[in-house]
Enzyme design. Structure first.
Site, PDB file in Angstrom:
ATOM      1  N   SER A   1       0.792  -1.230   0.000  1.00  0.00           N
ATOM      2  CA  SER A   1       0.000   0.000   0.000  1.00  0.00           C
ATOM      3  C   SER A   1       0.822   1.277   0.000  1.00  0.00           C
ATOM      4  CB  SER A   1      -0.941   0.024   1.205  1.00  0.00           C
ATOM      5  OG  SER A   1      -0.218   0.051   2.415  1.00  0.00           O
TER       6      SER A   1
ATOM      7  N   HIS B   1      -0.113   4.564   7.758  1.00  0.00           N
ATOM      8  CA  HIS B   1       0.526   5.276   6.652  1.00  0.00           C
ATOM      9  C   HIS B   1       0.870   6.714   7.016  1.00  0.00           C
ATOM     10  CE1 HIS B   1      -2.129   2.139   4.932  1.00  0.00           C
ATOM     11  NE2 HIS B   1      -1.070   1.912   4.163  1.00  0.00           N
TER      12      HIS B   1
ATOM     13  N   ASP C   1      -3.125   7.701   8.977  1.00  0.00           N
ATOM     14  CA  ASP C   1      -3.951   6.746   9.704  1.00  0.00           C
ATOM     15  C   ASP C   1      -3.031   5.954  10.626  1.00  0.00           C
ATOM     16  OD1 ASP C   1      -2.689   4.862   8.053  1.00  0.00           O
ATOM     17  OD2 ASP C   1      -4.416   4.631   6.728  1.00  0.00           O
TER      18      ASP C   1
END
Length: 362
Positions: free
Chosen positions: A49, A340, A337
């Site tokens: 991600s 990240h 978050d």
């Protein structure tokens, strides 16, 4: 949501690391100035991600971020599927090298020919070096990313010819960012540790990573940047889940990351010598990120133990949503978050790491 699904959502992404790569050369007035004989036509990304620009949008998985508040500070406030509030490392690298402003996802339905020539991301949030990691998250494995890369090469040859395609592949930067989910999710959270000791499991990770790098080399990649595992035990979600009541860094998680990083370093140095005309560079993001987490005030941050989204302790992917709320000022936060970094976090890390890798790809 059952306990297993909940744990997966909050631990899946330990990859925070990434930020790292505009790490290639020194910046001048916001743009990196390369020697006239050095060309970097495109940026390609593989992995998880940290470098997923939206490939997960169109697949059946919980690991998505194409909804608010993700993309809050992106152009037009659009939630593109990038796992953050704004630009991510592939974008920042391409921007600093003067290639383009944004690197799209390969599976973006609006992908254009010009995008193909300047680079794309094949990465998928929740993926890892160990095949079981991608299966767990129902995302695109590295072997499937390799197949997408092959498909891409065919399209590029049809558009610009074989000679130009080979030139693009040879001179571009290929980012490989994975491994955090292998440890945080597959090994620690889902009990794989019952079947492997950490030494055997990290050997498996290294073997899989080495094979992948050799495969993209066979397809024409020469400049390959492989990122280390970050201090996963100090990520906000891991602190919440395994750091006790005071949310301390989880030391055995960090020790596992350090173990695999030491093995990665040896293996990739060996590959760099074995693969002709290659520049396989292993980039340490563990130590720079740990320093940033431990002394955020030195870098202009006020909060480094939780993210901006919601409480910041546990929210990630679908747990970070329009009902969660966000902090008043995300520029004060290292993390967007619970996994990240913010765009500012990525940029600061890039500047910090640049000096250590300024000449490695020249």
């Amino acid at each position: 949501m059952n306990r297993l699904s909940f744990h997966f959502l909050v631990t899946y992404n330990t990859k925070v690391f990434f930020y790292v790569f505009v790490l290639l050369w020194a910046a001048c007035e916001g743009k990196i100035k390369l020697p006239e004989n050095i060309k970097v036509p495109a940026i390609f990304a593989f992995g998880d991600s940290i470098v997923d620009q939206g490939n997960n949008n169109g697949i059946k998985t919980l690991i998505k971020s194409n909804f608010k508040p993700y993309g809050k500070d992106f152009e037009g406030g659009v939630s593109t599927g990038r796992f953050g509030n704004g630009k991510t490392p592939p974008d920042l690298i391409a921007e600093e090298l003067g290639i383009t402003e944004l690197i799209p996802a390969y599976l973006d339905p609006n992908l254009k020919l010009e995008d193909l020539k300047k680079g794309v991301s094949f990465a998928s949030g929740g993926s890892g070096y160990v095949p079981e990691t991608a299966k767990l998250a129902s995302v695109i494995s590295l072997s499937d990313q390799l197949e997408l890369f092959k498909e891409y090469i065919g399209k590029l040859k049809g558009a610009v010819g074989e000679e130009e395609t080979n030139n693009i592949l040879t001179n571009s930067i290929h980012l490989v960012v994975a491994g955090s989910d292998d440890l945080a999710n597959t090994y620690f959270t889902l009990g794989v540790s019952k079947f492997y000791d950490i030494n055997s499991y990290t050997d498996l990770m290294v073997s899989s990573a080495s094979s992948f790098i050799q495969e993209i080399y066979k397809l024409g990649a020469r400049r390959i940047a492989v990122f280390s595992i970050p201090p996963i035990g100090c990520l906000p979600a891991q602190r919440t889940l395994a750091g006790g009541g005071v949310r301390m860094c989880v030391e055995n998680y960090n020790q596992a990351a350090q173990l695999v990083n030491s093995k990665f370093s040896s293996e990739f140095d060996s590959l760099a010598e074995k693969l002709p005309q290659s520049k396989v560079v292993f980039i340490d993001i563990y130590n720079p990120l740990l320093d940033l987490i431990q002394m955020p005030q030195n870098y202009g941050f006020e909060v480094a133990d939780r993210g901006c989204c919601g409480t910041g302790n546990i929210e990630v992917v679908i747990l970070c949503n329009k009902y969660s709320g966000t902090c008043p000022d995300d520029t004060k936060y290292l993390f967007w978050d619970s996994y990240h970094p913010t765009e500012k976090g990525y940029r600061v890390l890039v500047d910090e790491i640049l000096q250590n890798y300024v000449n490695r790809f020249i």
